[in-house]
Design a protein around this motif. Structure first.
Motif, mmCIF file in Angstrom:
data_model
loop_
_atom_site.group_PDB
_atom_site.id
_atom_site.type_symbol
_atom_site.label_atom_id
_atom_site.label_comp_id
_atom_site.label_asym_id
_atom_site.label_seq_id
_atom_site.Cartn_x
_atom_site.Cartn_y
_atom_site.Cartn_z
ATOM 1 N N LYS A 260 -6.756 8.081 23.937
ATOM 2 C CA LYS A 260 -6.071 6.978 24.703
ATOM 3 C C LYS A 260 -5.312 5.956 24.097
ATOM 4 O O LYS A 260 -4.660 5.022 24.927
ATOM 5 N N GLY A 261 -4.986 5.975 22.907
ATOM 6 C CA GLY A 261 -4.345 5.067 22.021
ATOM 7 C C GLY A 261 -4.937 3.781 21.610
ATOM 8 O O GLY A 261 -4.298 2.919 21.247
ATOM 9 N N GLN A 262 -6.272 3.714 21.829
ATOM 10 C CA GLN A 262 -6.873 2.393 21.640
ATOM 11 C C GLN A 262 -7.565 2.333 20.179
ATOM 12 O O GLN A 262 -8.069 3.578 19.637
ATOM 13 N N VAL A 263 -7.135 1.352 19.776
ATOM 14 C CA VAL A 263 -7.249 1.136 18.086
ATOM 15 C C VAL A 263 -8.776 0.753 17.863
ATOM 16 O O VAL A 263 -9.010 -0.096 18.434
ATOM 17 N N SER A 264 -9.269 1.631 16.799
ATOM 18 C CA SER A 264 -10.781 1.210 16.581
ATOM 19 C C SER A 264 -10.951 0.364 15.202
ATOM 20 O O SER A 264 -11.854 -0.052 14.833
ATOM 21 N N ARG A 265 -10.031 0.855 14.258
ATOM 22 C CA ARG A 265 -10.135 -0.100 13.091
ATOM 23 C C ARG A 265 -8.753 0.110 12.175
ATOM 24 O O ARG A 265 -7.889 1.063 12.460
ATOM 25 N N VAL A 266 -8.673 -0.719 11.132
ATOM 26 C CA VAL A 266 -7.511 -0.623 10.194
ATOM 27 C C VAL A 266 -7.630 0.208 8.967
ATOM 28 O O VAL A 266 -8.833 -0.055 8.364
ATOM 29 N N LEU A 267 -6.811 1.113 8.658
ATOM 30 C CA LEU A 267 -7.219 1.916 7.596
ATOM 31 C C LEU A 267 -6.459 1.267 6.028
ATOM 32 O O LEU A 267 -6.848 1.352 4.850
ATOM 33 N N ALA A 268 -5.365 0.878 6.577
ATOM 34 C CA ALA A 268 -4.222 0.378 5.303
ATOM 35 C C ALA A 268 -3.200 -0.462 5.651
ATOM 36 O O ALA A 268 -3.040 -0.445 6.967
ATOM 37 N N THR A 269 -2.758 -1.337 4.959
ATOM 38 C CA THR A 269 -1.715 -2.213 5.185
ATOM 39 C C THR A 269 -0.713 -2.300 4.119
ATOM 40 O O THR A 269 -1.031 -1.969 3.031
ATOM 41 N N ALA A 270 0.478 -2.302 4.555
ATOM 42 C CA ALA A 270 2.015 -2.157 3.702
ATOM 43 C C ALA A 270 2.606 -3.398 3.892
ATOM 44 O O ALA A 270 2.938 -3.263 5.121
ATOM 45 N N ALA A 271 2.478 -4.340 3.304
ATOM 46 C CA ALA A 271 3.062 -5.642 3.596
ATOM 47 C C ALA A 271 4.731 -5.525 3.580
ATOM 48 O O ALA A 271 5.534 -6.383 4.616
ATOM 49 N N GLU A 272 5.333 -4.944 2.735
ATOM 50 C CA GLU A 272 6.847 -4.652 2.849
ATOM 51 C C GLU A 272 7.265 -3.469 3.361
ATOM 52 O O GLU A 272 6.956 -2.337 2.817
ATOM 53 N N LYS A 273 8.158 -3.490 4.312
ATOM 54 C CA LYS A 273 8.754 -2.234 5.002
ATOM 55 C C LYS A 273 9.675 -1.364 3.905
ATOM 56 O O LYS A 273 9.465 -0.418 3.758
ATOM 57 N N ALA A 274 10.374 -2.160 3.070
ATOM 58 C CA ALA A 274 11.143 -1.513 2.222
ATOM 59 C C ALA A 274 10.529 -0.652 0.953
ATOM 60 O O ALA A 274 11.040 0.379 0.889
ATOM 61 N N GLU A 275 9.578 -1.194 0.813
ATOM 62 C CA GLU A 275 8.550 -0.568 -0.094
ATOM 63 C C GLU A 275 7.790 0.536 0.526
ATOM 64 O O GLU A 275 7.644 1.898 -0.150
ATOM 65 N N PHE A 276 7.084 0.316 1.765
ATOM 66 C CA PHE A 276 6.412 1.539 2.197
ATOM 67 C C PHE A 276 7.459 2.718 2.599
ATOM 68 O O PHE A 276 6.868 3.793 2.518
ATOM 69 N N ASP A 277 8.522 2.561 3.014
ATOM 70 C CA ASP A 277 9.437 3.733 3.579
ATOM 71 C C ASP A 277 9.677 4.412 2.059
ATOM 72 O O ASP A 277 10.275 5.668 2.445
ATOM 73 N N LYS A 278 9.516 4.232 1.065
ATOM 74 C CA LYS A 278 9.714 4.854 -0.244
ATOM 75 C C LYS A 278 8.572 5.490 -0.861
ATOM 76 O O LYS A 278 8.444 5.966 -1.679
ATOM 77 N N MET A 279 7.214 5.346 -0.001
ATOM 78 C CA MET A 279 6.005 5.643 -0.385
ATOM 79 C C MET A 279 5.742 6.878 0.253
ATOM 80 O O MET A 279 6.094 7.233 1.526
ATOM 81 N N GLY A 280 4.825 7.696 -0.493
ATOM 82 C CA GLY A 280 4.248 9.063 0.323
ATOM 83 C C GLY A 280 2.633 8.919 -0.020
ATOM 84 O O GLY A 280 2.345 8.582 -1.102
ATOM 85 N N PHE A 281 1.863 9.451 0.990
ATOM 86 C CA PHE A 281 0.547 9.542 1.106
ATOM 87 C C PHE A 281 0.003 10.933 1.082
ATOM 88 O O PHE A 281 0.150 11.549 1.995
ATOM 89 N N ARG A 282 -1.278 11.319 0.145
ATOM 90 C CA ARG A 282 -1.908 12.451 0.650
ATOM 91 C C ARG A 282 -3.381 12.096 0.568
ATOM 92 O O ARG A 282 -3.976 11.706 -0.067
ATOM 93 N N PHE A 283 -3.699 12.201 1.805
ATOM 94 C CA PHE A 283 -5.142 11.990 2.180
ATOM 95 C C PHE A 283 -5.862 13.368 2.348
ATOM 96 O O PHE A 283 -5.203 14.512 2.593
ATOM 97 N N VAL A 284 -7.173 13.675 2.148
ATOM 98 C CA VAL A 284 -7.863 14.731 2.199
ATOM 99 C C VAL A 284 -9.032 14.767 3.025
ATOM 100 O O VAL A 284 -9.793 13.412 3.274
ATOM 101 N N ARG A 285 -9.502 15.690 3.711
ATOM 102 C CA ARG A 285 -10.590 15.745 4.639
ATOM 103 C C ARG A 285 -11.882 15.790 3.639
ATOM 104 O O ARG A 285 -11.997 16.844 2.943
ATOM 105 N N VAL A 286 -12.750 15.019 3.929
ATOM 106 C CA VAL A 286 -14.036 14.962 3.007
ATOM 107 C C VAL A 286 -14.722 16.053 3.675
ATOM 108 O O VAL A 286 -15.091 16.097 4.877
ATOM 109 N N PRO A 287 -15.469 16.828 2.754
ATOM 110 C CA PRO A 287 -16.379 17.982 3.193
ATOM 111 C C PRO A 287 -17.752 17.531 3.955
ATOM 112 O O PRO A 287 -18.322 16.237 3.443
ATOM 113 N N ALA A 288 -18.016 18.147 4.947
ATOM 114 C CA ALA A 288 -19.017 17.403 5.885
ATOM 115 C C ALA A 288 -20.448 17.609 4.998
ATOM 116 O O ALA A 288 -20.599 18.651 4.339
#
Length: 288
Positions: A260-288
């Motif tokens: 429904k688009g409701q936010v439950s928590r913050v995962l990460a913050t990037a203060a600078e747009k210019a820096e963030f735009d040049k970053m890539g992230f690889r998250f992985v699913r943790v085994p149950a």
């Protein structure tokens, strides 16, 4: 860049890049710290097997691009020869069962790079196969696995198109919105939905069925409209939540949202747009 992880999170950050992919940092299994690794461009971990797929920074002496199958704990690796220069692999992804790797292929030209196709890596036999896809735009949004691991999908224009593991076209889903950039899982953990912008204006997200094309303007059977504006997603958090980036001041923050688009928590913050735009992230699913 600050990441806010908690015990029990279903996904975690395993690697990231800076300077538009020029510098890679990999999370160390013993300490959890991130260390620079100049051997690779990208690094995708399968936590169930402890192996990673990594796109190698160097070509072979006879001009072939390679992908390494890396033992995450020891750093030992096996090299898989893949595509002749100037075709090169990006965005390594593991199949759901960990038997195969998938890479999106691009071809370098004198002035730019263009989409070429995809590569399949047989992990058990250290062999790679390359498939050229001639539909214009196929691979621009990268290839990803479907839930069963027997097909790979990508956007071609506003169509979601799937191919088998031998390069053959399987099916095409139409009337499914517009592409959205997903860094991790395009398909939900149970394999029932994939993510898209509902319309080209990118003001809402849609979670749509993977089983067939949607046919009406409302999104079709099983489609869910998520009132959240984002041009870059981490992917699925679980079957009922997403992890998405949104603007925050002069930068961005990653948040967990429900359907429904409701936010439950913050995962990460990037203060600078210019820096963030040049970053890539690889998250992985943790085994149950």
């Amino acid at each position: 860049m600050r990441v806010e992880e908690r015990a029990g999170d279903p996904i975690e950050l395993v690697s990231y890049t800076l300077d538009s992919g020029k510098r890679l940092y990999v999370r160390q299994p013993a300490t959890g710290t991130f260390t620079a690794d100049s051997r690779y461009f990208e690094y995708a971990l399968d936590p169930r097997t402890g192996r990673a797929l990594a796109t190698d920074a160097d070509y072979t002496t006879d001009g072939f691009a390679t992908v390494s199958i890396v033992d995450h704990a020891t750093g030992g690796k096996r090299l898989v020869r893949l595509s002749p220069r100037p075709v090169f692999p990006t965005t390594p992804r593991w199949s759901p069962d960990g038997r195969y790797g998938l890479v999106t292929l691009f071809k370098g030209t004198q002035d730019d790079t263009v989409e070429y196709g995809y590569g399949i890596i047989d992990v058990a036999h250290d062999k790679g196969r390359v498939f050229e896809i001639k539909e214009e735009g196929a691979g621009k949004w990268r290839f990803f696995w479907d839930a069963g691991g027997q097909a790979v999908g990508t956007w071609v224009g506003d169509r979601m198109t799937f191919y088998d593991l031998n390069g053959r076209l399987l099916r095409t889903l139409t009337n499914v919105g517009a592409p959205v950039w997903v860094e991790g899982d395009d398909v939900s953990p149970t394999g029932t939905r994939f993510l898209a912008h509902c319309t080209r204006d990118a003001t809402t997200l849609c979670a749509r069925s993977t089983s067939g094309g949607d046919t009406d303007a409302g999104g079709g059977a099983g489609a869910v409209t998520i009132p959240f504006a984002a041009v870059r997603l981490i992917g699925w958090w679980d079957d009922e939540h997403l992890a998405a980036w949104r603007t925050k001041g002069g930068g961005y923050e990653a948040v967990v949202i429900d359907l429904k688009g409701q936010v439950s928590r913050v995962l990460a913050t990037a203060a600078e747009k210019a820096e963030f735009d040049k970053m890539g992230f690889r998250f992985v699913r943790v085994p149950a």
